[in-house]
Write an enzyme that holds these catalytic residues in place. Structure first.
Site, PDB file in Angstrom:
ATOM      1  N   GLU A 161       1.203  -1.066  -0.312  1.00  0.00           N
ATOM      2  CA  GLU A 161       0.094   0.637  -0.117  1.00  0.00           C
ATOM      3  C   GLU A 161       0.956   1.170   0.335  1.00  0.00           C
ATOM      4  O   GLU A 161       2.229   1.302   0.235  1.00  0.00           O
ATOM      5  CB  GLU A 161      -0.710   0.308   0.661  1.00  0.00           C
ATOM      6  CG  GLU A 161      -0.124  -0.561   2.710  1.00  0.00           C
ATOM      7  CD  GLU A 161       0.578   0.776   2.819  1.00  0.00           C
ATOM      8  OE1 GLU A 161       0.698   1.892   2.732  1.00  0.00           O
ATOM      9  OE2 GLU A 161       1.872  -0.287   3.595  1.00  0.00           O
ATOM     10  N   GLY A 301       6.259   0.188   3.954  1.00  0.00           N
ATOM     11  CA  GLY A 301       5.309  -0.006   3.075  1.00  0.00           C
ATOM     12  C   GLY A 301       5.937  -0.439   2.034  1.00  0.00           C
ATOM     13  O   GLY A 301       6.677  -0.788   1.197  1.00  0.00           O
ATOM     14  N   GLU A 302       5.048  -0.379   0.428  1.00  0.00           N
ATOM     15  CA  GLU A 302       4.921  -0.322  -0.687  1.00  0.00           C
ATOM     16  C   GLU A 302       4.864  -1.868  -1.145  1.00  0.00           C
ATOM     17  O   GLU A 302       5.272  -2.337  -1.929  1.00  0.00           O
ATOM     18  CB  GLU A 302       6.041   0.071  -1.381  1.00  0.00           C
ATOM     19  CG  GLU A 302       6.496   1.208  -0.650  1.00  0.00           C
ATOM     20  CD  GLU A 302       7.880   1.949  -1.660  1.00  0.00           C
ATOM     21  OE1 GLU A 302       8.687   1.161  -2.448  1.00  0.00           O
ATOM     22  OE2 GLU A 302       8.392   3.420  -0.853  1.00  0.00           O
ATOM     23  N   GLY A 303       4.907  -2.595  -0.364  1.00  0.00           N
ATOM     24  CA  GLY A 303       5.125  -4.233  -0.480  1.00  0.00           C
ATOM     25  C   GLY A 303       5.720  -4.161  -0.162  1.00  0.00           C
ATOM     26  O   GLY A 303       6.893  -5.715  -0.660  1.00  0.00           O
TER      27      GLY A 303
END
Length: 334
Positions: A161, A301-303
């Site tokens: 996300e 984050g970001e995966g």
């Protein structure tokens, strides 16, 4: 998979695929025949068996790994919870699309096809300290976007996300589902100082007070964001297709935890890529009874942690499928 009501999500447990114990048993037989002491590869063996159970084969492979990063903006930023302006969400989406972020490099290194999906960035959710963050229709629409993005031919799905303010959203959802002291769920996020953390705690407390008594999927509408809803939709669509999911850090796990609060079995097919440095993540993993694959002090984050964990999962299956048995290698068993 089509979502028509938040009230019917719990009913999906009765129709979604379940873990295949027959395939797991066959995978264990193979593990015990490989040229190594039984159990000596530790969690690599556990991960291979997990894949076997969900992919319904004794020798699962990862021929297609998909990574989805959902992005959204949040009305609770009106409470001063974010050290960076919301414009950064859109700017980072462009960075993802240009290939310049950490998640791009980690997906490339570990063999995942990345898609970034912004969700109405010019229309933030409502401020949950004042009203529900989303209507049921908005929540369902975001869930549908997440579900529709899943490639049903994938063997594994990485979820991540991006959204300025969403560590506050994650803390609020985790506190609503599992209770406990609000301060224990709140961390620095993208770099909040002590005053910023105090504002985050105050916002979460105000949101919980305003939406007191909400439970299950209602938590997602009251306190969540569009990217959290999309993550939930993708988790459910992956389950329907028998795809293993690797969740990223605190924010991604908190989104999926709403499903756990609805019925714990809805997350049975999910792995946790890494334990975030955000203080609430260890508490959250304990609450959902899952162990992270990695603990690397990441909190991006970001995966990113999930993409890194994909390399471990690939390694587990390479050993499981590629090692010789005692008989093949001509090695005597004890």
């Amino acid at each position: 998979m089509q979502f028509t009501s938040l009230n019917t999500i719990a009913d999906l447990v009765a129709v979604l695929p379940v873990f295949d114990e027959t395939s797991v048993a066959a995978a264990h037989v193979r593990q015990n025949s490989l040229t190594k002491p039984p159990g000596s590869l530790g969690r690599l063996e556990t991960l291979a068996a997990f894949m076997a159970g969900w992919r319904k084969t004794a020798r699962p492979e990862i021929n297609r790994a998909q990574a989805l990063v959902f992005a959204g903006n949040h009305g609770v930023c009106a409470q001063g919870v974010n050290p960076y302006p919301q414009e950064v969400t859109g700017q980072m989406v462009m960075n993802f699309q240009a290939g310049g972020a950490a998640i791009n490099q980690l997906c490339r290194a570990n063999g995942a096809d990345l898609q970034v999906i912004p969700l109405d960035l010019d229309r933030p959710t409502q401020d949950f300290t004042q009203e529900p963050a989303m209507s049921e229709a908005e929540t369902l629409a975001a869930m549908q976007t997440g579900a529709d993005a899943v490639d049903t031919q994938a063997d594994v799905l990485i979820l991540g996300e991006m959204g300025i303010g969403n560590s506050t959203v994650a803390a609020a959802m985790a506190a609503a589902v599992f209770g406990g002291e609000v301060a224990a769920w709140v961390g620095a996020g993208t770099g909040s100082d002590a005053a910023g953390i105090a504002r985050k705690i105050a916002a979460v407390k105000a949101g919980l007070a305003r939406h007191q008594g909400c439970a299950g999927m209602a938590v997602l509408a009251a306190l969540g964001g569009r990217e959290q809803a999309a993550i939930c939709g993708a988790v459910l669509a992956a389950r329907a297709a028998g795809i293993v999911v690797i969740l990223d850090g605190f924010i991604c796990t908190a989104a999926a935890a709403v499903l756990y609060g609805t019925d714990p079995r809805l997350l049975d097919h999910c792995l946790i890529g890494h334990q975030s440095a955000e203080p609430g993540h260890a508490k959250l993993l304990n609450a959902i009874n899952k162990d992270a694959i990695l603990k690397f002090d990441m909190r991006l984050g970001e995966g990113s942690g999930a993409a890194l964990a994909l390399g471990i999962l690939r390694g587990a299956l390479a050993c499981h499928n590629g090692m010789a048995t005692f008989g093949e290698a001509g090695v005597s068993e004890a």
